[in-house]
Scaffold this active site. Structure first.
Site, PDB file in Angstrom:
ATOM      1  N   LYS A  49       5.314   9.709  -8.325  1.00  4.66           N
ATOM      2  CA  LYS A  49       4.497   8.493  -8.385  1.00  4.66           C
ATOM      3  C   LYS A  49       3.954   8.171  -6.995  1.00  4.66           C
ATOM      4  CE  LYS A  49       5.001   3.484  -9.094  1.00  4.66           C
ATOM      5  NZ  LYS A  49       5.955   2.390  -9.411  1.00  4.66           N
ATOM      6  N   ASP A  65       1.751  -1.734  -4.173  1.00  2.00           N
ATOM      7  CA  ASP A  65       1.792  -2.334  -5.506  1.00  2.00           C
ATOM      8  C   ASP A  65       1.946  -3.842  -5.411  1.00  2.00           C
ATOM      9  OD1 ASP A  65       1.978  -2.828  -8.200  1.00  2.00           O
ATOM     10  OD2 ASP A  65       4.085  -2.190  -8.349  1.00  2.00           O
ATOM     11  N   LYS A  89       3.178  -9.818  -8.441  1.00  2.00           N
ATOM     12  CA  LYS A  89       4.573  -9.943  -8.040  1.00  2.00           C
ATOM     13  C   LYS A  89       4.793 -11.223  -7.234  1.00  2.00           C
ATOM     14  CE  LYS A  89       5.323  -4.942  -7.428  1.00  2.00           C
ATOM     15  NZ  LYS A  89       6.432  -4.745  -8.367  1.00  2.00           N
ATOM     16  N   ASP A 148       6.359   2.239  -2.710  1.00  2.00           N
ATOM     17  CA  ASP A 148       6.139   2.559  -4.119  1.00  2.00           C
ATOM     18  C   ASP A 148       5.572   3.950  -4.319  1.00  2.00           C
ATOM     19  OD1 ASP A 148       6.674   1.615  -6.655  1.00  2.00           O
ATOM     20  OD2 ASP A 148       4.662   0.829  -6.982  1.00  2.00           O
ATOM     21  N   ASP A 175       1.996  -4.837 -13.920  1.00  2.00           N
ATOM     22  CA  ASP A 175       2.995  -4.424 -12.928  1.00  2.00           C
ATOM     23  C   ASP A 175       3.823  -3.250 -13.431  1.00  2.00           C
ATOM     24  OD1 ASP A 175       4.264  -4.494 -10.486  1.00  2.00           O
ATOM     25  OD2 ASP A 175       5.742  -5.986 -11.107  1.00  2.00           O
ATOM     26  N   GLU A 222       2.721  -0.298 -13.945  1.00  2.00           N
ATOM     27  CA  GLU A 222       1.607   0.633 -13.753  1.00  2.00           C
ATOM     28  C   GLU A 222       2.043   2.060 -13.475  1.00  2.00           C
ATOM     29  OE1 GLU A 222       3.124   0.675  -9.938  1.00  2.00           O
ATOM     30  OE2 GLU A 222       2.875  -1.084 -11.201  1.00  2.00           O
ATOM     31  N   ARG A 269       4.318   4.035 -14.780  1.00  2.00           N
ATOM     32  CA  ARG A 269       4.470   4.887 -15.966  1.00  2.00           C
ATOM     33  C   ARG A 269       3.106   5.300 -16.535  1.00  2.00           C
ATOM     34  NH1 ARG A 269       7.679  -0.015 -18.593  1.00  2.00           N
ATOM     35  NH2 ARG A 269       8.057  -0.232 -16.360  1.00  2.00           N
TER      36      ARG A 269
END
Length: 491
Positions: free
Chosen positions: A253, A258, A265, A276, A335, A337, A339
Protein backbone atom coordinates in the site's frame (compact mmCIF):
# COMPACT_ATOMS: atom_id res chain seq x y z
CA UNK A 1 25.72 2.34 4.38
CA UNK A 2 27.53 0.51 7.17
CA UNK A 3 30.67 -1.40 6.20
CA UNK A 4 30.95 -4.78 7.97
CA UNK A 5 34.39 -6.40 7.82
CA UNK A 6 35.54 -9.83 8.97
CA UNK A 7 38.91 -9.53 10.69
CA UNK A 8 41.59 -12.18 10.31
CA UNK A 9 42.93 -13.96 13.36
CA UNK A 10 45.98 -11.70 13.69
CA UNK A 11 44.23 -8.33 13.51
CA UNK A 12 44.00 -5.12 15.45
CA UNK A 13 41.15 -6.68 17.39
CA UNK A 14 43.50 -9.31 18.71
CA UNK A 15 45.88 -6.72 20.16
CA UNK A 16 42.97 -4.82 21.63
CA UNK A 17 41.78 -7.76 23.71
CA UNK A 18 44.68 -7.73 26.16
CA UNK A 19 44.12 -4.09 27.07
CA UNK A 20 40.69 -4.61 28.63
CA UNK A 21 40.58 -8.22 29.82
CA UNK A 22 42.53 -7.29 32.96
CA UNK A 23 39.68 -5.05 34.10
CA UNK A 24 36.77 -7.45 33.61
CA UNK A 25 37.51 -9.47 36.73
CA UNK A 26 37.48 -6.36 38.90
CA UNK A 27 34.14 -5.25 37.39
CA UNK A 28 32.63 -8.64 38.19
CA UNK A 29 33.84 -8.46 41.79
CA UNK A 30 32.18 -5.08 42.28
CA UNK A 31 28.97 -6.20 40.52
CA UNK A 32 29.26 -3.51 37.85
CA UNK A 33 29.37 -6.05 35.03
CA UNK A 34 28.35 -9.68 35.41
CA UNK A 35 27.99 -10.57 31.73
CA UNK A 36 24.21 -10.91 31.90
CA UNK A 37 22.38 -10.97 28.57
CA UNK A 38 22.12 -7.47 27.03
CA UNK A 39 24.07 -5.92 29.93
CA UNK A 40 26.29 -3.16 28.56
CA UNK A 41 29.23 -1.52 30.29
CA UNK A 42 31.46 1.15 28.72
CA UNK A 43 35.04 0.80 29.90
CA UNK A 44 37.85 3.31 29.23
CA UNK A 45 41.04 1.48 28.25
CA UNK A 46 43.96 2.14 30.55
CA UNK A 47 47.14 1.80 28.54
CA UNK A 48 50.54 3.39 28.78
CA UNK A 49 50.75 3.32 25.00
CA UNK A 50 48.46 5.33 22.80
CA UNK A 51 45.68 3.29 21.25
CA UNK A 52 43.31 3.94 18.41
CA UNK A 53 40.53 2.46 20.55
CA UNK A 54 40.38 4.24 23.91
CA UNK A 55 36.98 2.81 24.92
CA UNK A 56 35.70 -0.75 25.15
CA UNK A 57 32.02 -1.72 25.16
CA UNK A 58 31.48 -4.86 27.21
CA UNK A 59 28.33 -6.72 26.12
CA UNK A 60 26.94 -9.57 28.19
CA UNK A 61 25.76 -12.74 26.47
CA UNK A 62 24.43 -14.51 29.56
CA UNK A 63 24.92 -18.18 30.29
CA UNK A 64 22.08 -19.77 28.30
CA UNK A 65 21.83 -20.79 24.67
CA UNK A 66 21.06 -17.82 22.47
CA UNK A 67 18.53 -17.70 19.65
CA UNK A 68 18.68 -15.36 16.69
CA UNK A 69 16.48 -12.75 18.32
CA UNK A 70 18.71 -12.62 21.43
CA UNK A 71 21.73 -12.22 19.18
CA UNK A 72 20.05 -9.38 17.26
CA UNK A 73 19.12 -7.57 20.45
CA UNK A 74 22.64 -8.00 21.82
CA UNK A 75 24.08 -6.42 18.67
CA UNK A 76 21.49 -3.60 18.79
CA UNK A 77 22.63 -2.74 22.33
CA UNK A 78 26.25 -2.61 21.14
CA UNK A 79 25.30 -0.31 18.25
CA UNK A 80 23.36 1.97 20.60
CA UNK A 81 26.33 2.20 22.96
CA UNK A 82 28.64 3.05 20.06
CA UNK A 83 26.22 5.76 18.95
CA UNK A 84 26.27 7.35 22.41
CA UNK A 85 30.05 7.42 22.18
CA UNK A 86 29.80 8.98 18.67
CA UNK A 87 32.07 6.23 17.38
CA UNK A 88 33.11 6.06 13.74
CA UNK A 89 34.66 2.60 13.90
CA UNK A 90 33.69 -0.42 15.98
CA UNK A 91 35.63 -3.65 16.40
CA UNK A 92 33.60 -6.53 17.82
CA UNK A 93 35.52 -9.42 19.25
CA UNK A 94 33.11 -12.36 19.01
CA UNK A 95 33.99 -14.83 21.71
CA UNK A 96 34.26 -18.46 20.68
CA UNK A 97 31.98 -19.16 23.63
CA UNK A 98 29.21 -17.07 22.04
CA UNK A 99 29.10 -19.29 18.98
CA UNK A 100 29.08 -22.40 21.16
CA UNK A 101 26.22 -21.04 23.28
CA UNK A 102 24.16 -20.06 20.26
CA UNK A 103 21.31 -22.38 19.41
CA UNK A 104 21.89 -21.45 15.77
CA UNK A 105 24.58 -22.38 13.26
CA UNK A 106 27.57 -20.25 12.31
CA UNK A 107 25.82 -18.59 9.37
CA UNK A 108 22.68 -17.77 11.37
CA UNK A 109 24.75 -16.40 14.25
CA UNK A 110 26.68 -14.08 11.93
CA UNK A 111 23.51 -12.97 10.17
CA UNK A 112 21.68 -12.15 13.41
CA UNK A 113 24.62 -10.19 14.84
CA UNK A 114 25.05 -8.23 11.63
CA UNK A 115 21.34 -7.49 11.31
CA UNK A 116 21.31 -6.20 14.87
CA UNK A 117 24.29 -3.93 14.25
CA UNK A 118 22.79 -2.44 11.08
CA UNK A 119 19.32 -2.03 12.58
CA UNK A 120 20.71 -0.59 15.82
CA UNK A 121 22.93 1.89 13.98
CA UNK A 122 19.95 3.42 12.13
CA UNK A 123 19.06 7.04 12.86
CA UNK A 124 16.21 9.04 11.37
CA UNK A 125 17.11 11.97 9.13
CA UNK A 126 16.69 15.38 10.79
CA UNK A 127 16.08 18.75 9.21
CA UNK A 128 17.42 21.00 11.97
CA UNK A 129 19.06 24.22 10.84
CA UNK A 130 22.72 24.86 11.54
CA UNK A 131 23.26 21.75 13.64
CA UNK A 132 26.19 19.44 12.96
CA UNK A 133 24.85 15.94 13.46
CA UNK A 134 26.86 12.82 14.18
CA UNK A 135 26.57 10.67 11.04
CA UNK A 136 26.95 7.32 12.82
CA UNK A 137 29.17 4.26 12.50
CA UNK A 138 31.07 3.93 9.25
CA UNK A 139 32.94 0.65 9.76
CA UNK A 140 32.44 -2.42 11.91
CA UNK A 141 34.99 -5.22 12.17
CA UNK A 142 33.75 -8.63 13.35
CA UNK A 143 36.62 -10.67 14.75
CA UNK A 144 36.40 -14.28 15.95
CA UNK A 145 38.66 -15.32 18.82
CA UNK A 146 39.73 -18.57 17.20
CA UNK A 147 40.87 -19.49 13.72
CA UNK A 148 37.96 -21.29 12.06
CA UNK A 149 37.95 -23.98 9.41
CA UNK A 150 37.50 -22.81 5.82
CA UNK A 151 33.90 -24.06 5.63
CA UNK A 152 32.97 -22.33 8.88
CA UNK A 153 34.62 -19.11 7.72
CA UNK A 154 32.62 -19.26 4.49
CA UNK A 155 29.39 -19.71 6.50
CA UNK A 156 30.37 -16.80 8.75
CA UNK A 157 31.03 -14.54 5.76
CA UNK A 158 27.79 -15.64 4.08
CA UNK A 159 25.86 -14.83 7.25
CA UNK A 160 27.42 -11.38 7.47
CA UNK A 161 26.57 -10.65 3.84
CA UNK A 162 22.96 -11.75 4.28
CA UNK A 163 22.57 -9.87 7.58
CA UNK A 164 23.98 -6.71 6.03
CA UNK A 165 21.58 -7.03 3.09
CA UNK A 166 18.55 -7.67 5.31
CA UNK A 167 19.45 -4.78 7.61
CA UNK A 168 20.12 -2.26 4.86
CA UNK A 169 16.91 -3.21 3.05
CA UNK A 170 15.00 -2.60 6.28
CA UNK A 171 16.71 0.75 6.77
CA UNK A 172 15.84 1.75 3.21
CA UNK A 173 12.18 1.09 4.05
CA UNK A 174 12.57 3.11 7.25
CA UNK A 175 14.04 6.06 5.37
CA UNK A 176 11.20 6.12 2.85
CA UNK A 177 8.52 5.82 5.53
CA UNK A 178 10.02 8.60 7.63
CA UNK A 179 9.98 11.08 4.75
CA UNK A 180 7.49 13.96 5.24
CA UNK A 181 4.46 13.99 2.97
CA UNK A 182 5.55 17.12 1.14
CA UNK A 183 8.70 15.29 0.02
CA UNK A 184 7.20 11.88 -0.73
CA UNK A 185 4.32 12.25 -3.16
CA UNK A 186 3.11 9.39 -5.40
CA UNK A 187 5.42 10.56 -8.22
CA UNK A 188 8.36 10.81 -5.80
CA UNK A 189 7.67 7.28 -4.53
CA UNK A 190 7.60 6.12 -8.15
CA UNK A 191 10.96 7.83 -8.74
CA UNK A 192 12.44 6.02 -5.72
CA UNK A 193 11.17 2.72 -7.10
CA UNK A 194 12.64 3.38 -10.55
CA UNK A 195 15.98 4.25 -8.95
CA UNK A 196 16.05 0.83 -7.24
CA UNK A 197 15.02 -0.93 -10.45
CA UNK A 198 17.67 0.83 -12.54
CA UNK A 199 20.38 0.19 -9.96
CA UNK A 200 19.80 -3.55 -10.26
CA UNK A 201 18.71 -3.80 -13.88
CA UNK A 202 15.11 -4.78 -13.13
CA UNK A 203 12.34 -4.09 -15.65
CA UNK A 204 9.83 -1.59 -14.24
CA UNK A 205 6.88 0.55 -15.24
CA UNK A 206 4.97 3.46 -13.74
CA UNK A 207 1.42 4.19 -14.89
CA UNK A 208 0.31 7.82 -14.61
CA UNK A 209 -3.25 8.99 -13.97
CA UNK A 210 -4.21 8.85 -17.67
CA UNK A 211 -2.96 5.29 -18.07
CA UNK A 212 -4.60 4.30 -14.77
CA UNK A 213 -7.93 5.57 -16.12
CA UNK A 214 -7.44 3.94 -19.53
CA UNK A 215 -6.77 0.55 -17.96
CA UNK A 216 -9.90 0.82 -15.80
CA UNK A 217 -8.23 1.05 -12.39
CA UNK A 218 -11.25 2.84 -10.95
CA UNK A 219 -10.35 2.23 -7.33
CA UNK A 220 -6.91 3.82 -7.46
CA UNK A 221 -8.21 6.65 -9.64
CA UNK A 222 -11.05 7.42 -7.22
CA UNK A 223 -8.82 7.54 -4.14
CA UNK A 224 -6.19 9.73 -5.79
CA UNK A 225 -8.33 12.23 -7.67
CA UNK A 226 -8.83 14.59 -4.71
CA UNK A 227 -5.14 15.49 -4.58
CA UNK A 228 -3.06 17.82 -6.74
CA UNK A 229 -0.48 14.99 -6.67
CA UNK A 230 -2.00 12.40 -9.04
CA UNK A 231 -1.86 8.64 -8.38
CA UNK A 232 0.68 6.19 -9.75
CA UNK A 233 0.71 2.42 -10.25
CA UNK A 234 4.27 1.10 -9.85
CA UNK A 235 5.57 -2.30 -11.00
CA UNK A 236 9.04 -3.85 -10.68
CA UNK A 237 9.87 -7.39 -11.83
CA UNK A 238 12.66 -9.61 -10.59
CA UNK A 239 13.34 -12.69 -12.71
CA UNK A 240 15.77 -15.14 -11.19
CA UNK A 241 15.00 -18.15 -13.41
CA UNK A 242 14.99 -18.81 -17.13
CA UNK A 243 11.21 -18.74 -17.46
CA UNK A 244 8.71 -16.26 -16.03
CA UNK A 245 6.79 -18.86 -14.00
CA UNK A 246 5.98 -19.73 -10.38
CA UNK A 247 5.77 -15.96 -9.74
CA UNK A 248 5.25 -14.53 -6.26
CA UNK A 249 3.46 -11.19 -6.10
CA UNK A 250 4.31 -8.73 -3.32
CA UNK A 251 1.96 -5.76 -3.11
CA UNK A 252 2.49 -2.72 -0.87
CA UNK A 253 0.00 0.00 0.00
CA UNK A 254 1.47 3.33 -1.12
CA UNK A 255 -0.79 6.04 0.31
CA UNK A 256 1.83 8.76 0.74
CA UNK A 257 -0.46 10.76 3.04
CA UNK A 258 -3.91 9.93 4.35
CA UNK A 259 -6.21 12.63 5.64
CA UNK A 260 -9.16 10.25 5.45
CA UNK A 261 -10.55 12.23 2.52
CA UNK A 262 -14.15 13.43 2.90
CA UNK A 263 -14.44 11.09 5.93
CA UNK A 264 -11.78 13.26 7.55
CA UNK A 265 -9.60 11.87 10.34
CA UNK A 266 -9.20 13.60 13.69
CA UNK A 267 -6.37 16.13 13.75
CA UNK A 268 -4.38 14.67 16.71
CA UNK A 269 -1.95 12.10 15.38
CA UNK A 270 -2.64 12.79 11.71
CA UNK A 271 1.00 13.77 11.26
CA UNK A 272 1.89 10.08 11.60
CA UNK A 273 -0.01 9.38 8.37
CA UNK A 274 3.28 9.94 6.55
CA UNK A 275 3.68 6.25 7.41
CA UNK A 276 0.62 5.13 5.42
CA UNK A 277 2.96 3.97 2.67
CA UNK A 278 4.84 1.65 5.02
CA UNK A 279 3.71 -1.36 3.00
CA UNK A 280 5.11 0.15 -0.19
CA UNK A 281 8.38 0.91 1.58
CA UNK A 282 8.59 -2.71 2.78
CA UNK A 283 8.23 -4.24 -0.68
CA UNK A 284 10.73 -1.74 -2.11
CA UNK A 285 13.18 -2.81 0.60
CA UNK A 286 12.64 -6.41 -0.50
CA UNK A 287 13.37 -5.54 -4.13
CA UNK A 288 16.57 -3.74 -3.09
CA UNK A 289 17.72 -6.87 -1.27
CA UNK A 290 16.81 -9.18 -4.16
CA UNK A 291 19.13 -7.11 -6.32
CA UNK A 292 22.00 -8.11 -4.05
CA UNK A 293 21.03 -11.68 -3.14
CA UNK A 294 19.84 -12.78 -6.61
CA UNK A 295 17.85 -15.88 -5.56
CA UNK A 296 16.46 -18.28 -8.18
CA UNK A 297 12.86 -17.13 -7.88
CA UNK A 298 10.52 -14.79 -9.74
CA UNK A 299 8.83 -11.83 -8.05
CA UNK A 300 6.53 -9.10 -9.28
CA UNK A 301 6.17 -6.08 -7.00
CA UNK A 302 3.14 -3.82 -7.35
CA UNK A 303 2.52 -0.54 -5.49
CA UNK A 304 -0.68 1.47 -5.89
CA UNK A 305 0.24 4.99 -4.77
CA UNK A 306 -2.04 7.95 -4.08
CA UNK A 307 -2.61 10.81 -1.67
CA UNK A 308 -6.04 10.67 0.02
CA UNK A 309 -7.24 14.26 0.32
CA UNK A 310 -10.59 16.10 0.72
CA UNK A 311 -11.37 18.30 -2.29
CA UNK A 312 -14.21 19.41 -4.52
CA UNK A 313 -13.54 16.47 -6.85
CA UNK A 314 -12.67 13.88 -4.16
CA UNK A 315 -14.60 10.61 -4.03
CA UNK A 316 -17.46 10.57 -1.51
CA UNK A 317 -19.42 8.19 0.73
CA UNK A 318 -22.18 6.71 -1.39
CA UNK A 319 -20.14 6.61 -4.61
CA UNK A 320 -20.00 3.42 -6.68
CA UNK A 321 -16.54 2.69 -8.09
CA UNK A 322 -15.65 0.06 -10.71
CA UNK A 323 -12.34 -1.68 -10.07
CA UNK A 324 -9.85 -3.14 -12.56
CA UNK A 325 -11.32 -6.59 -11.87
CA UNK A 326 -14.75 -5.35 -12.94
CA UNK A 327 -16.13 -5.53 -9.41
CA UNK A 328 -18.22 -2.61 -8.29
CA UNK A 329 -17.46 -1.13 -4.87
CA UNK A 330 -19.89 0.81 -2.69
CA UNK A 331 -17.97 3.54 -0.87
CA UNK A 332 -19.22 3.92 2.71
CA UNK A 333 -16.14 5.56 4.20
CA UNK A 334 -13.39 7.32 2.24
CA UNK A 335 -10.95 6.64 5.08
CA UNK A 336 -11.13 2.96 4.13
CA UNK A 337 -9.15 3.76 1.00
CA UNK A 338 -6.19 1.40 1.27
CA UNK A 339 -8.20 -1.72 0.55
CA UNK A 340 -9.67 -0.04 -2.54
CA UNK A 341 -6.30 0.72 -4.16
CA UNK A 342 -4.97 -2.69 -3.14
CA UNK A 343 -7.86 -4.36 -4.94
CA UNK A 344 -6.67 -2.86 -8.23
CA UNK A 345 -3.06 -3.75 -7.36
CA UNK A 346 -3.86 -7.42 -6.71
CA UNK A 347 -5.66 -7.65 -10.04
CA UNK A 348 -2.69 -6.06 -11.78
CA UNK A 349 -0.27 -8.45 -10.05
CA UNK A 350 -2.33 -11.34 -11.42
CA UNK A 351 -2.13 -9.76 -14.88
CA UNK A 352 1.66 -9.88 -14.49
CA UNK A 353 1.55 -13.62 -13.76
CA UNK A 354 1.51 -13.78 -9.95
CA UNK A 355 0.52 -17.25 -8.71
CA UNK A 356 0.53 -16.35 -5.02
CA UNK A 357 0.31 -12.90 -3.45
CA UNK A 358 1.34 -11.25 -0.20
CA UNK A 359 0.03 -7.74 0.42
CA UNK A 360 1.47 -5.46 3.09
CA UNK A 361 -0.53 -2.47 4.30
CA UNK A 362 -1.03 -0.04 7.15
CA UNK A 363 -4.69 -0.88 6.81
CA UNK A 364 -6.80 -0.55 9.96
CA UNK A 365 -6.95 1.02 13.38
CA UNK A 366 -8.89 -2.10 14.35
CA UNK A 367 -5.73 -4.24 14.30
CA UNK A 368 -4.28 -2.03 17.06
CA UNK A 369 -7.28 -2.81 19.26
CA UNK A 370 -6.40 -6.49 18.97
CA UNK A 371 -2.60 -6.59 18.75
CA UNK A 372 -1.45 -3.11 19.72
CA UNK A 373 1.92 -2.21 18.20
CA UNK A 374 3.38 -5.58 19.19
CA UNK A 375 2.42 -7.83 16.27
CA UNK A 376 1.30 -7.69 12.66
CA UNK A 377 -2.16 -9.07 11.93
CA UNK A 378 -2.52 -11.61 9.11
CA UNK A 379 -5.46 -12.88 7.04
CA UNK A 380 -5.21 -15.68 4.49
CA UNK A 381 -7.20 -17.98 2.24
CA UNK A 382 -4.56 -20.73 2.29
CA UNK A 383 -3.39 -22.36 5.52
CA UNK A 384 -0.29 -24.02 4.04
CA UNK A 385 0.86 -20.68 2.65
CA UNK A 386 0.29 -19.10 6.06
CA UNK A 387 2.18 -21.83 7.92
CA UNK A 388 5.28 -21.41 5.76
CA UNK A 389 5.13 -17.64 6.08
CA UNK A 390 4.76 -17.89 9.87
CA UNK A 391 7.87 -20.09 9.96
CA UNK A 392 9.73 -17.29 8.16
CA UNK A 393 8.46 -14.72 10.67
CA UNK A 394 9.73 -16.80 13.57
CA UNK A 395 13.20 -16.87 12.00
CA UNK A 396 13.18 -13.14 11.35
CA UNK A 397 11.92 -12.25 14.84
CA UNK A 398 9.00 -10.20 13.45
CA UNK A 399 5.78 -11.20 15.21
CA UNK A 400 2.76 -12.13 13.08
CA UNK A 401 -0.63 -13.23 14.42
CA UNK A 402 -3.22 -14.89 12.20
CA UNK A 403 -6.79 -13.55 12.44
CA UNK A 404 -9.84 -15.81 11.91
CA UNK A 405 -11.81 -15.74 8.66
CA UNK A 406 -15.18 -17.22 9.54
CA UNK A 407 -17.89 -17.23 6.81
CA UNK A 408 -19.84 -14.58 8.71
CA UNK A 409 -17.05 -12.08 8.07
CA UNK A 410 -17.47 -12.52 4.33
CA UNK A 411 -21.21 -11.90 4.67
CA UNK A 412 -20.52 -8.57 6.37
CA UNK A 413 -18.98 -7.22 3.16
CA UNK A 414 -22.07 -7.73 1.02
CA UNK A 415 -23.60 -4.61 -0.48
CA UNK A 416 -27.20 -4.08 -1.57
CA UNK A 417 -26.20 -1.87 -4.51
CA UNK A 418 -22.75 -3.13 -5.58
CA UNK A 419 -20.64 -6.28 -5.64
CA UNK A 420 -18.92 -5.37 -2.39
CA UNK A 421 -18.78 -2.52 0.12
CA UNK A 422 -15.56 -0.99 1.36
CA UNK A 423 -16.29 -1.27 5.07
CA UNK A 424 -18.31 -3.58 7.27
CA UNK A 425 -18.19 -1.38 10.36
CA UNK A 426 -16.01 -1.43 13.42
CA UNK A 427 -16.64 -5.00 14.60
CA UNK A 428 -14.11 -7.44 13.19
CA UNK A 429 -12.67 -4.54 11.22
CA UNK A 430 -9.15 -5.91 10.76
CA UNK A 431 -10.49 -9.20 9.41
CA UNK A 432 -13.17 -7.78 7.13
CA UNK A 433 -10.75 -5.20 5.70
CA UNK A 434 -8.32 -7.98 4.86
CA UNK A 435 -11.06 -10.14 3.36
CA UNK A 436 -12.09 -7.22 1.12
CA UNK A 437 -8.60 -7.32 -0.42
CA UNK A 438 -8.70 -11.12 -0.61
CA UNK A 439 -11.71 -10.97 -2.94
CA UNK A 440 -9.35 -9.67 -5.63
CA UNK A 441 -6.96 -12.64 -5.27
CA UNK A 442 -9.46 -14.66 -7.33
CA UNK A 443 -8.95 -17.77 -5.19
CA UNK A 444 -5.17 -17.94 -5.60
CA UNK A 445 -3.05 -18.35 -2.43
CA UNK A 446 -2.97 -15.00 -0.68
CA UNK A 447 -1.80 -13.47 2.61
CA UNK A 448 -2.67 -10.01 3.88
CA UNK A 449 -0.39 -8.36 6.48
CA UNK A 450 -1.86 -5.45 8.45
CA UNK A 451 1.10 -3.42 9.74
CA UNK A 452 -0.91 -0.44 10.99
CA UNK A 453 0.39 -1.05 14.52
CA UNK A 454 3.93 -2.18 13.76
CA UNK A 455 5.08 0.09 10.92
CA UNK A 456 5.56 3.23 13.01
CA UNK A 457 6.32 3.29 16.74
CA UNK A 458 5.89 6.06 19.29
CA UNK A 459 9.03 4.97 21.15
CA UNK A 460 12.08 2.79 20.60
CA UNK A 461 11.65 -0.93 21.34
CA UNK A 462 13.84 -3.96 20.66
CA UNK A 463 15.49 -3.76 17.25
CA UNK A 464 13.17 -0.94 16.19
CA UNK A 465 13.68 2.81 16.59
CA UNK A 466 11.06 5.44 17.26
CA UNK A 467 9.24 6.19 14.01
CA UNK A 468 9.42 3.90 10.98
CA UNK A 469 10.42 0.29 11.62
CA UNK A 470 10.63 -1.21 8.12
CA UNK A 471 8.57 -4.10 9.47
CA UNK A 472 8.04 -7.19 7.28
CA UNK A 473 11.07 -6.58 5.05
CA UNK A 474 13.08 -9.28 6.80
CA UNK A 475 10.19 -11.75 7.02
CA UNK A 476 9.31 -11.35 3.34
CA UNK A 477 12.96 -11.88 2.42
CA UNK A 478 13.20 -14.92 4.66
CA UNK A 479 10.12 -16.43 3.01
CA UNK A 480 11.38 -15.72 -0.51
CA UNK A 481 14.80 -17.21 0.24
CA UNK A 482 13.06 -20.31 1.61
CA UNK A 483 11.34 -20.59 -1.78
CA UNK A 484 14.77 -20.48 -3.42
CA UNK A 485 16.24 -23.10 -1.11
CA UNK A 486 13.35 -25.50 -1.59
CA UNK A 487 12.34 -25.32 2.07
CA UNK A 488 8.86 -24.20 0.97
CA UNK A 489 6.62 -26.37 -1.16
CA UNK A 490 4.44 -24.78 -3.84
CA UNK A 491 1.07 -23.69 -2.48
Amino acid sequence: MLCIIVAEAESEAGSLAGEWKKSVGQLAKTGLFNGNLNQIYVLPVESEEQTEFPVVILAGSGSGRLGTEELRLLAVQIAHAAHKLKADKLIIQVADRLNLLSAEGTEETAQALTEGLVLGAYRRTHYKRGQLLYTGLETVVLHMERTAAAAETADWNQGIMRGLTFGEATNLARNLTNLPGNQLTPSALAAAAIEIAERHGFPAEVLDEREIEQKGMGGLLAVGKGSIHPPRMIVIRYQGTGQWENVTGIVGKGITFDTGGISLKRAPGMENMISDMGGAAAVLGVMEALGTLRPRINVVMVIPSAENMPAANAFKPGDIVTSLSGRTIEILNTDAEGRIVLGDALTYALDWGAERIIDVATLTAAVLSTLGDIATGAVTNNELFMETFMAASRRSGERVWQLPVYPEFHEMLRSEVADIRNTAGRYGGATTAGLFIGEFAEGLPWIHLDIAGTAFLSKERGVNPKGATGVMVRTLLQYLLQLDSGEVAEH
